[in-house]
Design a protein around this motif. Structure first.
Motif, PDB file in Angstrom:
ATOM      1  N   ASP A 208      39.059  37.971  42.733  1.00 16.70           N
ATOM      2  CA  ASP A 208      40.283  37.796  43.513  1.00 16.70           C
ATOM      3  C   ASP A 208      41.163  39.034  43.526  1.00 16.70           C
ATOM      4  O   ASP A 208      42.354  38.951  43.860  1.00 16.70           O
ATOM      5  CB  ASP A 208      41.077  36.610  42.981  1.00 16.70           C
ATOM      6  CG  ASP A 208      41.453  36.781  41.510  1.00 16.70           C
ATOM      7  OD1 ASP A 208      40.956  37.751  40.883  1.00 16.70           O
ATOM      8  OD2 ASP A 208      42.223  35.954  40.992  1.00 16.70           O
TER       9      ASP A 208
ATOM     10  N   ASP B 280      42.563  39.694  47.122  1.00 12.68           N
ATOM     11  CA  ASP B 280      42.987  38.536  47.915  1.00 12.68           C
ATOM     12  C   ASP B 280      44.190  38.845  48.794  1.00 12.68           C
ATOM     13  O   ASP B 280      44.316  38.297  49.903  1.00 12.68           O
ATOM     14  CB  ASP B 280      43.303  37.361  46.988  1.00 12.68           C
ATOM     15  CG  ASP B 280      42.042  36.666  46.494  1.00 12.68           C
ATOM     16  OD1 ASP B 280      40.937  37.162  46.814  1.00 12.68           O
ATOM     17  OD2 ASP B 280      42.147  35.646  45.796  1.00 12.68           O
TER      18      ASP B 280
ATOM     19  N   CYS C 246      35.440  35.890  48.440  1.00 11.69           N
ATOM     20  CA  CYS C 246      36.134  36.684  49.452  1.00 11.69           C
ATOM     21  C   CYS C 246      36.126  35.979  50.809  1.00 11.69           C
ATOM     22  O   CYS C 246      37.157  35.882  51.488  1.00 11.69           O
ATOM     23  CB  CYS C 246      35.494  38.064  49.561  1.00 11.69           C
ATOM     24  SG  CYS C 246      35.494  39.003  48.026  1.00 11.69           S
TER      25      CYS C 246
ATOM     26  N   ALA D 178      38.453  32.942  50.641  1.00  6.85           N
ATOM     27  CA  ALA D 178      39.865  33.304  50.716  1.00  6.85           C
ATOM     28  C   ALA D 178      40.285  33.590  52.150  1.00  6.85           C
ATOM     29  O   ALA D 178      41.382  33.205  52.584  1.00  6.85           O
ATOM     30  CB  ALA D 178      40.134  34.513  49.827  1.00  6.85           C
TER      31      ALA D 178
END
Length: 367
Positions: free
Chosen positions: A99, A102, A133, A136
């Motif tokens: 993350d 993000d 990824c 997100a």
């Protein structure tokens, strides 16, 4: 000792009176925060490798947490889609957390045009990026975009997925397959190499043809010359025209029908031979004009009123019609012999002789 210009001294004193404590002056809202402007300018103008190094250095100190977030969001909104995917791949590779990028993904998915978001989704859902990824990006687009843009995004992504599946089903041939196909076509067109006596004498071999297909297919007559067939066709047509009865002239129906049938049959056989040579057609093409020639020959020796009356109905004189029948029969016979000769299979060459080795003599049977 150098003298100081009094105007400089007055200016400094006046500045001190206006701004007694320089450190306590608040930034004017009309001006851009210099830290934000510095981060955005560096992220937008510097190479991607230096941007990644900048973000990694900012992450090392908690004091720069806000600047780190600003840098990541600036990458997501100001850099190209390809640069965003590369930065995400470099910032999320082990041992870093999945993350770590993000903020850049969310900024790109929330603020970029729908077309850019579609390309970003395709780039984030492939190796070497982590599945987190792509997830997100999906969450950010699903929760922040308007409903109309979300519908457009779904349609574009479905179209791109259909195009990719179609390309996978119709996979283009590789470079090695193209080279092999071109070599096979060139070999089939040019024939066997001129220096290879074994291949040149053995001929070509048909690949992929079954024995059933060969039995049902008519025999090829490529090797037979065309002039015997054309000559036979021409002479049969001439023979038929020579025996054509222009009028009945009081003859019996049988005599008139015999001449008309012989004339029509000769013309039909000649027209059939113009297309191709067939053994049954040539055989009938020999018998019909031969029968007419025999009838012309026996007319004066055999007393038959019907035969004489039938032969008198021909368009050409009797001697000319008989000559045309003889020539037609001989031409059809020549075409038949030529066809049968060309249809004979060639003897297979002796491989030892072609390779330059003497053939073994025939052995006498053991007594």
């Amino acid at each position: 000792m150098a003298k100081v210009d009094p105007r400089v001294t007055d200016s400094a004193a006046e500045f001190d009176r206006k701004y007694p404590d320089q450190g306590e002056i608040e930034a004017d809202p009309a001006y851009i925060n210099p830290v934000d402007g510095l981060v955005h300018a560096a992220v937008a103008d510097r190479p991607l490798d230096e941007v990644i190094e900048l973000i990694e250095l900012l992450e090392q100190s908690p004091e720069y947490a806000r600047a780190t977030v600003d840098a990541l969001r600036a990458v997501g909104t100001d850099r190209s889609v390809e640069d965003v995917s590369r930065l995400v791949a470099l910032l999320t590779r082990p041992p870093r957390n999945a993350d770590s990028a993000d903020e850049a993904i969310r900024a790109a998915a929330e603020g970029r045009p729908v077309e850019d978001v579609t390309r970003l989704m395709a780039l984030l859902h492939r190796p070497p990026l982590e599945p987190h990824c792509g997830e997100a990006a999906v969450r950010a687009a699903a929760t922040s975009r308007p409903v109309e843009e979300l519908v457009e995004l779904i349609g574009r992504m479905a179209h791109e997925q259909g195009v990719r599946e179609g390309r996978q089903q119709v996979k283009p041939p590789t470079r090695e397959e193209k080279k092999a196909a071109e070599a096979a076509r060139a070999a089939a067109k040019d024939g066997p190499p001129s220096g290879d006596r074994l291949l040149a004498a053995g001929g070509t071999v048909a690949i992929g043809r079954t024995a059933k297909g060969r039995r049902n297919r008519p025999a090829k007559t490529v090797g037979s010359p065309a002039w015997p067939r054309l000559a036979a066709a021409l002479m049969l047509v001439v023979c038929g025209l020579a025996h054509f009865p222009p009028h009945r002239d009081g003859a019996s129906l049988g005599a008139f029908g015999f001449v008309v049938a012989a004339c029509g049959l000769c013309v039909l056989l000649g027209l059939a031979l113009l297309r191709r040579s067939v053994v049954p057609v040539l055989a009938v093409g020999i018998m019909v004009p031969a029968a007419l020639a025999v009838a012309q020959l026996l007319e004066g020796r055999v007393r038959s009123a019907g035969l004489s009356r039938a032969l008198d109905l021909t368009l050409a004189p009797s001697w000319l019609a008989g000559l045309a029948a003889v020539l037609a029969a001989l031409a059809a016979l020549t075409a038949l012999v030529s066809l049968l000769a060309s249809s004979r299979p060639r003897p297979r060459p002796d491989v030892r002789q072609l390779a330059g080795q003497p053939a073994e003599p025939d052995r006498a049977p053991a007594g």
